[in-house]
Write a protein that holds these residues in place. Structure first.
Motif, PDB file in Angstrom:
ATOM      1  N   LEU A  39       0.831  -1.200   0.000  1.00 20.81           N
ATOM      2  CA  LEU A  39       0.000   0.000   0.000  1.00 20.81           C
ATOM      3  C   LEU A  39       0.868   1.255   0.000  1.00 20.81           C
ATOM      4  O   LEU A  39       2.027   1.216   0.403  1.00 20.81           O
ATOM      5  CB  LEU A  39      -0.912   0.003   1.231  1.00 20.81           C
ATOM      6  CG  LEU A  39      -1.849  -1.205   1.372  1.00 20.81           C
ATOM      7  CD1 LEU A  39      -2.659  -1.085   2.659  1.00 20.81           C
ATOM      8  CD2 LEU A  39      -2.764  -1.338   0.167  1.00 20.81           C
ATOM      9  N   THR A  94      -9.886 -14.324  -0.018  1.00 19.10           N
ATOM     10  CA  THR A  94      -9.071 -14.326  -1.239  1.00 19.10           C
ATOM     11  C   THR A  94      -8.419 -15.677  -1.519  1.00 19.10           C
ATOM     12  O   THR A  94      -7.981 -15.926  -2.641  1.00 19.10           O
ATOM     13  CB  THR A  94      -7.957 -13.276  -1.138  1.00 19.10           C
ATOM     14  OG1 THR A  94      -7.093 -13.607  -0.037  1.00 19.10           O
ATOM     15  CG2 THR A  94      -8.541 -11.884  -0.925  1.00 19.10           C
ATOM     16  N   GLN A 110      -2.202  -1.607  11.452  1.00 16.33           N
ATOM     17  CA  GLN A 110      -2.413  -2.607  10.415  1.00 16.33           C
ATOM     18  C   GLN A 110      -1.774  -3.940  10.819  1.00 16.33           C
ATOM     19  O   GLN A 110      -2.357  -5.010  10.593  1.00 16.33           O
ATOM     20  CB  GLN A 110      -1.824  -2.120   9.087  1.00 16.33           C
ATOM     21  CG  GLN A 110      -2.150  -3.027   7.908  1.00 16.33           C
ATOM     22  CD  GLN A 110      -1.652  -2.465   6.587  1.00 16.33           C
ATOM     23  OE1 GLN A 110      -1.317  -1.277   6.473  1.00 16.33           O
ATOM     24  NE2 GLN A 110      -1.598  -3.307   5.568  1.00 16.33           N
ATOM     25  N   ALA A 149      -9.216  -2.588   7.385  1.00 19.84           N
ATOM     26  CA  ALA A 149      -9.553  -2.227   6.002  1.00 19.84           C
ATOM     27  C   ALA A 149      -8.305  -2.193   5.118  1.00 19.84           C
ATOM     28  O   ALA A 149      -8.330  -2.618   3.954  1.00 19.84           O
ATOM     29  CB  ALA A 149     -10.260  -0.877   5.976  1.00 19.84           C
ATOM     30  N   ARG A 150      -7.207  -1.696   5.657  1.00 26.41           N
ATOM     31  CA  ARG A 150      -5.963  -1.676   4.899  1.00 26.41           C
ATOM     32  C   ARG A 150      -5.490  -3.105   4.602  1.00 26.41           C
ATOM     33  O   ARG A 150      -5.024  -3.401   3.498  1.00 26.41           O
ATOM     34  CB  ARG A 150      -4.892  -0.914   5.682  1.00 26.41           C
ATOM     35  CG  ARG A 150      -5.118   0.592   5.746  1.00 26.41           C
ATOM     36  CD  ARG A 150      -4.077   1.289   6.608  1.00 26.41           C
ATOM     37  NE  ARG A 150      -2.749   1.133   6.052  1.00 26.41           N
ATOM     38  CZ  ARG A 150      -2.214   1.934   5.116  1.00 26.41           C
ATOM     39  NH1 ARG A 150      -2.921   2.961   4.651  1.00 26.41           N
ATOM     40  NH2 ARG A 150      -0.997   1.733   4.664  1.00 26.41           N
ATOM     41  N   ARG A 159      -7.379  -5.738   4.282  1.00 23.19           N
ATOM     42  CA  ARG A 159      -8.275  -6.299   3.281  1.00 23.19           C
ATOM     43  C   ARG A 159      -7.850  -5.848   1.886  1.00 23.19           C
ATOM     44  O   ARG A 159      -7.802  -6.651   0.945  1.00 23.19           O
ATOM     45  CB  ARG A 159      -9.713  -5.874   3.569  1.00 23.19           C
ATOM     46  CG  ARG A 159     -10.752  -6.597   2.717  1.00 23.19           C
ATOM     47  CD  ARG A 159     -12.162  -6.196   3.125  1.00 23.19           C
ATOM     48  NE  ARG A 159     -12.397  -6.402   4.545  1.00 23.19           N
ATOM     49  CZ  ARG A 159     -12.573  -5.427   5.428  1.00 23.19           C
ATOM     50  NH1 ARG A 159     -12.531  -4.158   5.034  1.00 23.19           N
ATOM     51  NH2 ARG A 159     -12.778  -5.682   6.693  1.00 23.19           N
ATOM     52  N   ARG A 160      -7.542  -4.562   1.746  1.00 22.80           N
ATOM     53  CA  ARG A 160      -7.087  -4.051   0.451  1.00 22.80           C
ATOM     54  C   ARG A 160      -5.787  -4.734   0.028  1.00 22.80           C
ATOM     55  O   ARG A 160      -5.638  -5.146  -1.136  1.00 22.80           O
ATOM     56  CB  ARG A 160      -6.881  -2.541   0.548  1.00 22.80           C
ATOM     57  CG  ARG A 160      -6.307  -1.873  -0.702  1.00 22.80           C
ATOM     58  CD  ARG A 160      -7.338  -1.693  -1.786  1.00 22.80           C
ATOM     59  NE  ARG A 160      -8.427  -0.867  -1.327  1.00 22.80           N
ATOM     60  CZ  ARG A 160      -8.424   0.480  -1.333  1.00 22.80           C
ATOM     61  NH1 ARG A 160      -7.351   1.128  -1.757  1.00 22.80           N
ATOM     62  NH2 ARG A 160      -9.469   1.166  -0.916  1.00 22.80           N
ATOM     63  N   HIS A 164      -6.278  -8.345  -1.261  1.00 23.11           N
ATOM     64  CA  HIS A 164      -6.837  -8.402  -2.612  1.00 23.11           C
ATOM     65  C   HIS A 164      -5.785  -8.026  -3.655  1.00 23.11           C
ATOM     66  O   HIS A 164      -5.724  -8.637  -4.738  1.00 23.11           O
ATOM     67  CB  HIS A 164      -8.062  -7.488  -2.720  1.00 23.11           C
ATOM     68  CG  HIS A 164      -9.318  -8.117  -2.190  1.00 23.11           C
ATOM     69  ND1 HIS A 164     -10.077  -8.996  -2.924  1.00 23.11           N
ATOM     70  CD2 HIS A 164      -9.926  -8.025  -0.980  1.00 23.11           C
ATOM     71  CE1 HIS A 164     -11.117  -9.401  -2.214  1.00 23.11           C
ATOM     72  NE2 HIS A 164     -11.050  -8.826  -1.024  1.00 23.11           N
ATOM     73  N   ILE A 165      -4.954  -7.041  -3.355  1.00 23.85           N
ATOM     74  CA  ILE A 165      -3.871  -6.674  -4.277  1.00 23.85           C
ATOM     75  C   ILE A 165      -2.921  -7.848  -4.447  1.00 23.85           C
ATOM     76  O   ILE A 165      -2.539  -8.207  -5.576  1.00 23.85           O
ATOM     77  CB  ILE A 165      -3.120  -5.439  -3.760  1.00 23.85           C
ATOM     78  CG1 ILE A 165      -4.001  -4.196  -3.831  1.00 23.85           C
ATOM     79  CG2 ILE A 165      -1.822  -5.223  -4.553  1.00 23.85           C
ATOM     80  CD1 ILE A 165      -3.393  -2.972  -3.165  1.00 23.85           C
TER      81      ILE A 165
END
Length: 279
Positions: free
Chosen positions: A38, A147, A188, A235-236, A238-239, A242-243
């Motif tokens: 991120l 994922t 995180q 939330a970070r 989760r992002r 997925h990346i």
């Protein structure tokens, strides 16, 4: 030949080097990796760093590991290097020899410092209690349900129903601790480790950060994240998952957005220069 299908989710006691080299064939995501994916990082930087050999040890990481050895009762051996610094060839060779045996070299002042810090941790009324009755440096391996990717975490200290994470810093005032949590993404990390614990044990543990100042008198502050910062950390993660899943699937690890941007000056510079030059 070991494959990812041969590995079961669970708690493992493995050497730190095996953990950092990634025990999952095909790759797994760690908390450090999730933060690197991120901004201000990106998948391209993450992927590049995964392929690099670490040739020069990072002294601050070695120091933190040495503290864990003494305070948590688990970790590599410590070797005292009888020299004032590493400027001489003899001191450098002695340090290299210690590392080749899997130990951490420490100058006399560093050895005394880490011993004093460990003593401060164990004598502290809150930290001392948190660092008893548990297991240190356990590796958690699990699959993310959403994922399907493999994830891994190496937890500093785990008591029944509680994770404890020790951080060394230069300032343990509450304001400094809050800034450190934001700067290094510790909220995180918290969420990532809790995800792993939940995946293995089926429920969310309690969490505590122990921040200890590296300077005498080795002050200590114990904190947890509030609801909002914990939510942002989740939330970070989760992002990031997925990346990571998309990059693994496509084999493409993109850099920053490739479009051509029209950008402003930083807000503070724009304000100052407008007042000074544009009238």
């Amino acid at each position: 030949m070991t494959t990812a299908t041969d590995i079961q989710p669970g708690v493992y006691d493995i050497p730190a080097d095996d953990y950092h080299n990634d025990p999952i064939p095909g790759g797994s995501l760690s908390s450090t990796g999730a933060r690197k994916l991120l901004p201000p990082g990106c998948p391209a930087l993450y992927h590049y760093e995964q392929g690099q050999q670490q040739t020069k040890p990072k002294r601050h990481l070695e120091f933190g590991t040495a503290l864990h050895t003494l305070a948590l009762g688990d970790g590599p051996g410590l070797v005292r290097i009888d020299a004032d610094s590493y400027k001489t060839k003899a001191a450098q060779q002695a340090a290299d020899k210690a590392r080749s045996r899997g130990a951490i070299p420490l100058l006399p002042a560093e050895m005394q410092q880490v011993q004093d810090m460990a003593a401060a941790l164990l004598a502290h009324p809150q930290a001392g209690e948190l660092l008893t009755g548990g297991e240190a440096e356990q590796t958690y391996l699990w699959r993310d349900d959403e994922t399907g990717i493999w994830c891994r975490a190496r937890l500093d200290y785990v008591r029944p129903g509680e994770i404890v994470d020790v951080k060394t810093t230069q300032d343990v005032s509450l304001e400094a601790v809050i800034k450190a949590i934001h700067k290094w993404g510790y909220h995180q990390q918290r969420g990532f480790y809790i995800d792993g614990y939940r995946a293995i044990w089926g429920y969310d543990p309690e969490w505590k950060f122990i921040f200890i100042d590296k300077n005498p008198p080795y002050l200590i502050t114990v904190v947890d994240c509030d609801v909002t910062s914990a939510l942002i950390g989740e939330a970070r993660n989760r992002r990031a998952r997925h990346i990571f899943a998309d990059c693994q699937r496509t084999g493409i690890w993109p850099a920053y957005d490739q479009q051509i941007w029209t950008v402003p000056l930083p807000a503070y510079a724009e304000k100052n220069d407008l007042e000074e030059y544009v009238k």
